[in-house]
Structure formats: structure tokens, C-alpha cells
Design a protein around this motif. Structure first.
Motif, PDB file in Angstrom:
ATOM      1  N   THR A 283       0.837  -1.198   0.000  1.00 42.20           N
ATOM      2  CA  THR A 283       0.000   0.000   0.000  1.00 42.20           C
ATOM      3  C   THR A 283       0.873   1.249   0.000  1.00 42.20           C
ATOM      4  O   THR A 283       0.629   2.196  -0.752  1.00 42.20           O
ATOM      5  CB  THR A 283      -0.944   0.003   1.222  1.00 42.20           C
ATOM      6  OG1 THR A 283      -1.730  -1.189   1.192  1.00 42.20           O
ATOM      7  CG2 THR A 283      -1.851   1.213   1.220  1.00 42.20           C
ATOM      8  N   HIS A 284       1.894   1.257   0.849  1.00 43.30           N
ATOM      9  CA  HIS A 284       2.812   2.397   0.944  1.00 43.30           C
ATOM     10  C   HIS A 284       3.522   2.647  -0.391  1.00 43.30           C
ATOM     11  O   HIS A 284       3.705   3.789  -0.797  1.00 43.30           O
ATOM     12  CB  HIS A 284       3.832   2.154   2.055  1.00 43.30           C
ATOM     13  CG  HIS A 284       4.861   3.236   2.177  1.00 43.30           C
ATOM     14  ND1 HIS A 284       4.563   4.467   2.716  1.00 43.30           N
ATOM     15  CD2 HIS A 284       6.170   3.280   1.814  1.00 43.30           C
ATOM     16  CE1 HIS A 284       5.647   5.220   2.679  1.00 43.30           C
ATOM     17  NE2 HIS A 284       6.645   4.520   2.152  1.00 43.30           N
ATOM     18  N   HIS A 285       3.922   1.598  -1.078  1.00 39.14           N
ATOM     19  CA  HIS A 285       4.647   1.721  -2.352  1.00 39.14           C
ATOM     20  C   HIS A 285       3.702   1.718  -3.554  1.00 39.14           C
ATOM     21  O   HIS A 285       4.157   1.715  -4.689  1.00 39.14           O
ATOM     22  CB  HIS A 285       5.678   0.586  -2.486  1.00 39.14           C
ATOM     23  CG  HIS A 285       6.824   0.714  -1.542  1.00 39.14           C
ATOM     24  ND1 HIS A 285       7.879   1.558  -1.768  1.00 39.14           N
ATOM     25  CD2 HIS A 285       7.074   0.115  -0.351  1.00 39.14           C
ATOM     26  CE1 HIS A 285       8.748   1.466  -0.776  1.00 39.14           C
ATOM     27  NE2 HIS A 285       8.274   0.594   0.108  1.00 39.14           N
ATOM     28  N   GLN A 286       2.406   1.660  -3.286  1.00 42.14           N
ATOM     29  CA  GLN A 286       1.372   1.692  -4.318  1.00 42.14           C
ATOM     30  C   GLN A 286       1.565   0.568  -5.348  1.00 42.14           C
ATOM     31  O   GLN A 286       1.590   0.780  -6.548  1.00 42.14           O
ATOM     32  CB  GLN A 286       1.346   3.050  -5.015  1.00 42.14           C
ATOM     33  CG  GLN A 286       1.031   4.175  -4.053  1.00 42.14           C
ATOM     34  CD  GLN A 286       1.154   5.543  -4.696  1.00 42.14           C
ATOM     35  OE1 GLN A 286       1.706   5.689  -5.770  1.00 42.14           O
ATOM     36  NE2 GLN A 286       0.617   6.541  -4.014  1.00 42.14           N
ATOM     37  N   VAL A 287       1.727  -0.657  -4.817  1.00 44.74           N
ATOM     38  CA  VAL A 287       1.893  -1.845  -5.647  1.00 44.74           C
ATOM     39  C   VAL A 287       0.694  -2.755  -5.401  1.00 44.74           C
ATOM     40  O   VAL A 287       0.288  -2.968  -4.251  1.00 44.74           O
ATOM     41  CB  VAL A 287       3.211  -2.586  -5.308  1.00 44.74           C
ATOM     42  CG1 VAL A 287       3.328  -3.884  -6.072  1.00 44.74           C
ATOM     43  CG2 VAL A 287       4.411  -1.702  -5.552  1.00 44.74           C
ATOM     44  N   ASP A 288       0.116  -3.258  -6.494  1.00 40.58           N
ATOM     45  CA  ASP A 288      -0.998  -4.201  -6.350  1.00 40.58           C
ATOM     46  C   ASP A 288      -0.472  -5.521  -5.795  1.00 40.58           C
ATOM     47  O   ASP A 288       0.548  -6.029  -6.251  1.00 40.58           O
ATOM     48  CB  ASP A 288      -1.671  -4.453  -7.707  1.00 40.58           C
ATOM     49  CG  ASP A 288      -2.416  -3.225  -8.203  1.00 40.58           C
ATOM     50  OD1 ASP A 288      -2.861  -2.427  -7.352  1.00 40.58           O
ATOM     51  OD2 ASP A 288      -2.548  -3.068  -9.435  1.00 40.58           O
ATOM     52  N   MET A 289      -1.188  -6.068  -4.817  1.00 35.22           N
ATOM     53  CA  MET A 289      -0.744  -7.309  -4.169  1.00 35.22           C
ATOM     54  C   MET A 289      -1.933  -8.253  -4.079  1.00 35.22           C
ATOM     55  O   MET A 289      -3.003  -7.868  -3.630  1.00 35.22           O
ATOM     56  CB  MET A 289      -0.217  -6.989  -2.765  1.00 35.22           C
ATOM     57  CG  MET A 289       0.361  -8.174  -2.030  1.00 35.22           C
ATOM     58  SD  MET A 289       1.760  -8.988  -2.827  1.00 35.22           S
ATOM     59  CE  MET A 289       2.910  -7.660  -3.044  1.00 35.22           C
ATOM     60  N   ASN A 290      -1.718  -9.488  -4.537  1.00 31.86           N
ATOM     61  CA  ASN A 290      -2.753 -10.512  -4.371  1.00 31.86           C
ATOM     62  C   ASN A 290      -2.231 -11.600  -3.441  1.00 31.86           C
ATOM     63  O   ASN A 290      -1.049 -11.631  -3.086  1.00 31.86           O
ATOM     64  CB  ASN A 290      -3.205 -11.078  -5.729  1.00 31.86           C
ATOM     65  CG  ASN A 290      -2.073 -11.751  -6.485  1.00 31.86           C
ATOM     66  OD1 ASN A 290      -1.167 -12.330  -5.885  1.00 31.86           O
ATOM     67  ND2 ASN A 290      -2.118 -11.691  -7.798  1.00 31.86           N
TER      68      ASN A 290
END
Length: 188
Positions: A123-130
């Protein structure tokens, strides 16, 4: 004086005690027969002779799990192939080597907090994570734990287990942040 009544009562009491003891003896015989029967039903492992000729041994690849000190019956009772992750009360009471304690503590840390740390950093690095990526990252870190612990154990002076755990936790968070920062650049 009438001693007949007291003798009669005494004999009746003795007969009752004798009958109770006979019942107990009979019950003990039954238990003994049951134990002997159960003992005779257990499979017995017999190893006649083992010969090793190491000069003739050629190993192309080595795979599998080595269990030292386990009987075949104990081996069949093991549910999880990774013994160091078992939560057995007997194991908890026995002292473990420092690296085993460190490994268990870090594994517990990854299991309990790894997903939350990854999601927070994503979230902090604005990366999508599944979920699949998250589990892949945790498994990759878990695979690297023994070598990182070994690195700290080979240092002189050797740091204590608490220091090693804290250092590796810091490394985990830093590495995840770096990975996510690189992933962010690759997504663009």
C-alpha cells in the motif's frame, strides 16, 4: 458372653474381603492377558545385517527427508514433513539449539505477521498485491532463513539469538520494501 455372634461377623467380613480380593485378582489376570495379546500383535522390526560399501556409492542427486532416531512406527505418525515446525509439548520442554529457536521464532513471525507487513508495504509503495504473490514472497523469505541464520552464527563474536532474530526481522522488512519498490518500477 456370646462370642458366637462376633466370630460369625468376623468370618463374614473375612469372606467378603476374600471375595473382593478374588475379583481383583481375576481383573488383574484379564488385564495381563489383554496386554500380552496386544503386545504380541505389534509388528516387530528386525534388521539382520547392514553393509555399506562407500567406495561403490555414486550419488547423482540427493532428495528426500532424513529422519534420524525415529522408528518406522514413529515415522508413520508424523503428519508434517518439516519437523522443526511441529508444535509438540514435549519438544517445547526440551532445550533447542539457538538456530532452531531462531528459525522457529522467525517462521512464527512470518506466519503471523508476514502477510500484514507485505500488504502494508505494498500500500505504501502503491503496488498491487494478491494472495498468491504474498504467499510466494513469504515462501521465498522462509527458504532463505537458514542461510541468513547461518550468516549470523558464523560471525565473530557470535550474536545472541535475540539479536539475530531482530536483525533478520529488519532485513525481511527492508528486503520486502526494496522488492516492492523494484516491482513498482517494472509495472510502469
Amino acid at each position: 458372653m456370646n462370642y458366637y455372634g462376633s466370630w460369625q461377623q468376623y468370618m463374614e467380613q473375612m469372606m467378603k474381603q476374600l471375595q473382593e480380593q478374588q475379583k481383583e485378582i481375576k481383573a488383574l489376570y484379564q488385564k495381563l492377558e489383554s496386554l500380552e495379546h496386544n503386545h504380541s500383535d505389534q509388528p516387530k522390526t528386525v534388521i539382520e545385517k547392514i553393509e555399506y560399501n562407500f567406495d561403490q556409492l555414486k550419488i547423482e542427486s540427493l532428495e528426500g527427508t532424513l529422519h534420524i532416531g525415529l522408528t518406522p512406527q514413529e515415522l508413520s505418525e508424523i503428519d508434517d514433513a518439516s519437523l522443526w515446525r511441529q508444535q509438540d509439548p514435549i519438544q517445547k520442554s526440551a532445550p533447542k539449539p539457538d538456530n532452531q529457536q531462531v528459525l522457529e521464532e522467525l517462521d512464527h513471525y512470518l506466519t503471523e505477521q508476514g502477510g500484514a507487513i507485505i500488504r502494508s508495504l505494498a500500500t505504501h509503495h502503491q503496488v498491487d498485491m494478491n494472495q498468491q504473490k504474498e504467499q510466494s514472497i513469504i515462501q521465498d523469505i522462509r527458504n532463505q532463513l537458514p542461510s541468513r541464520i547461518g550468516h549470523y552464527e558464523n560471525q565473530n563474536p557470535k550474536p545472541g539469538p535475540e539479536v539475530v532474530v531482530q536483525q533478520i526481522k529488519t532485513e525481511i522488512e527492508h528486503s520486502i520494501a526494496q522488492y516492492l519498490e523494484q516491482s513498482k518500477g517494472e509495472d510502469k
